[in-house]
Design a protein around this motif. Structure first.
Motif, PDB file in Angstrom:
ATOM      1  N   ALA A 141       0.825  -1.214   0.000  1.00 14.51           N
ATOM      2  CA  ALA A 141       0.000   0.000   0.000  1.00 14.51           C
ATOM      3  C   ALA A 141       0.853   1.254   0.000  1.00 14.51           C
ATOM      4  O   ALA A 141       0.321   2.362  -0.087  1.00 14.51           O
ATOM      5  N   ARG A 142       2.154   1.096   0.077  1.00 10.72           N
ATOM      6  CA  ARG A 142       3.048   2.252   0.162  1.00 10.72           C
ATOM      7  C   ARG A 142       3.441   2.757  -1.224  1.00 10.72           C
ATOM      8  O   ARG A 142       3.466   2.002  -2.190  1.00 10.72           O
ATOM      9  N   ALA A 143       3.769   4.021  -1.308  1.00 15.20           N
ATOM     10  CA  ALA A 143       4.360   4.583  -2.519  1.00 15.20           C
ATOM     11  C   ALA A 143       5.819   4.159  -2.611  1.00 15.20           C
ATOM     12  O   ALA A 143       6.418   3.706  -1.632  1.00 15.20           O
ATOM     13  N   ASP A 144       6.403   4.304  -3.796  1.00 18.41           N
ATOM     14  CA  ASP A 144       7.826   4.029  -3.962  1.00 18.41           C
ATOM     15  C   ASP A 144       8.658   4.963  -3.090  1.00 18.41           C
ATOM     16  O   ASP A 144       8.351   6.161  -2.969  1.00 18.41           O
ATOM     17  N   THR A 145       9.726   4.441  -2.529  1.00 16.15           N
ATOM     18  CA  THR A 145      10.717   5.287  -1.882  1.00 16.15           C
ATOM     19  C   THR A 145      11.574   5.959  -2.960  1.00 16.15           C
ATOM     20  O   THR A 145      11.544   5.575  -4.134  1.00 16.15           O
ATOM     21  N   LYS A 191      12.477   4.558  -6.721  1.00 14.88           N
ATOM     22  CA  LYS A 191      12.292   5.347  -7.935  1.00 14.88           C
ATOM     23  C   LYS A 191      13.592   5.462  -8.715  1.00 14.88           C
ATOM     24  O   LYS A 191      13.595   5.410  -9.949  1.00 14.88           O
ATOM     25  N   ALA A 192      14.706   5.630  -8.009  1.00 13.63           N
ATOM     26  CA  ALA A 192      16.001   5.738  -8.680  1.00 13.63           C
ATOM     27  C   ALA A 192      16.331   4.455  -9.435  1.00 13.63           C
ATOM     28  O   ALA A 192      16.842   4.510 -10.563  1.00 13.63           O
ATOM     29  N   ASP A 208      16.104   4.124 -18.202  1.00 12.91           N
ATOM     30  CA  ASP A 208      17.181   4.699 -19.003  1.00 12.91           C
ATOM     31  C   ASP A 208      17.844   3.633 -19.873  1.00 12.91           C
ATOM     32  O   ASP A 208      18.093   3.853 -21.064  1.00 12.91           O
ATOM     33  N   VAL A 209      18.099   2.479 -19.282  1.00 11.93           N
ATOM     34  CA  VAL A 209      18.708   1.390 -20.052  1.00 11.93           C
ATOM     35  C   VAL A 209      17.780   0.953 -21.176  1.00 11.93           C
ATOM     36  O   VAL A 209      18.194   0.784 -22.333  1.00 11.93           O
ATOM     37  N   GLN A 233       6.302   1.266 -15.624  1.00  9.91           N
ATOM     38  CA  GLN A 233       7.224   1.821 -14.637  1.00  9.91           C
ATOM     39  C   GLN A 233       6.833   3.244 -14.241  1.00  9.91           C
ATOM     40  O   GLN A 233       6.907   3.620 -13.068  1.00  9.91           O
ATOM     41  N   GLU A 234       6.414   4.051 -15.224  1.00  9.66           N
ATOM     42  CA  GLU A 234       5.970   5.418 -14.909  1.00  9.66           C
ATOM     43  C   GLU A 234       4.756   5.371 -13.983  1.00  9.66           C
ATOM     44  O   GLU A 234       4.656   6.154 -13.025  1.00  9.66           O
TER      45      GLU A 234
END
Length: 237
Positions: free
Chosen positions: A93-97, A101-102, A109-110, A158-159
């Protein structure tokens, strides 16, 4: 009209219908099942809205794994009255840290530089239990799913995952019978996150699948189906 229970299944990142093969087979006589396509949108909100628009049944049971669990929670925010039962598998239930995200931005990017390889053997240890890494049939299915989903959908997914909201405050408002499932050795969404959700959702049942990583329906199909069968027994349209 079918008298079987409508059940909507939501796949995870780089997953498709094969994630749910054991469920589709196990409940073929008792549920009218749909595997949603979560490849076309770049936000969890849009994914949820599309599912709600495309599912014809006015009310349905809902199961989501990982990213599918994020979408399931968004559906509970958008249209809770349509959901008669909720199953959240190996999700949070948590958002990404910021760290998460990094890592996702690095993968984007890859992939954006033309080196998208889906799920590689190097990534498998974070997805499945170590005992299953030599199961060529299973690992082949997982990698084939990623290839079918493909590069453009991977970027959109991913977005969507990175921008998802923190939903912990919404869990207490879930009023339908809810099952929370987690593989004991899930490295991506560890058991404490499942325990957190189960504790916050009124009346939720927590089922832990032993000797299992992030993908119980594929790694431990019999146990995953058994857990969901007990949940389905509690539901009525």
């Amino acid at each position: 009209m079918s008298d079987r229970l409508p059940l909507v299944l939501l796949p995870g990142l780089l997953c498709d219908h094969d994630l749910w093969a054991s469920v589709l087979d196990g409940f073929s006589e008792r549920a009218d099942m749909t595997v949603a396509d979560l490849t076309r949108d770049d936000s969890v909100g849009a994914m949820a809205a599309r599912v709600l628009d495309e599912v014809m049944a006015p009310r349905f049971a809902l199961a989501g794994l990982s990213m599918g669990g994020y979408v399931a929670q968004e559906i509970m925010r958008q249209a809770p009255d349509r959901v008669i039962g909720l199953a959240l598998l190996d999700t949070s239930a948590r958002a990404d840290t910021e760290e998460q995200k990094a890592r996702r931005r690095a993968l984007i990017d890859v992939a954006s530089r033309g080196r998208f390889k889906g799920v590689t053997p190097r990534l498998l240890p974070v997805l499945i239990h170590e005992d299953r890494l030599t199961d060529d049939a299973l690992t082949g299915r997982i990698m084939a799913m990623a290839e079918r989903v493909g590069h453009p959908a991977f970027l959109r997914q991913q977005e969507a995952i990175m921008a998802r909201p923190d939903g912990r405050a919404d869990l207490a408002r879930i009023a339908c019978p809810t099952l929370v499932v987690c593989g004991r050795e899930d490295a991506l969404t560890p058991l404490p996150l499942a325990e957190e959700m189960a504790a916050a959702i009124p009346g939720a049942e927590l089922r832990v699948i032993e000797d299992c990583g992030h993908l119980p329906p594929m790694e431990r199909p019999a146990e995953a189906v058994a857990a969901m069968a007990g949940w389905l027994d509690r539901l009525t349209v």
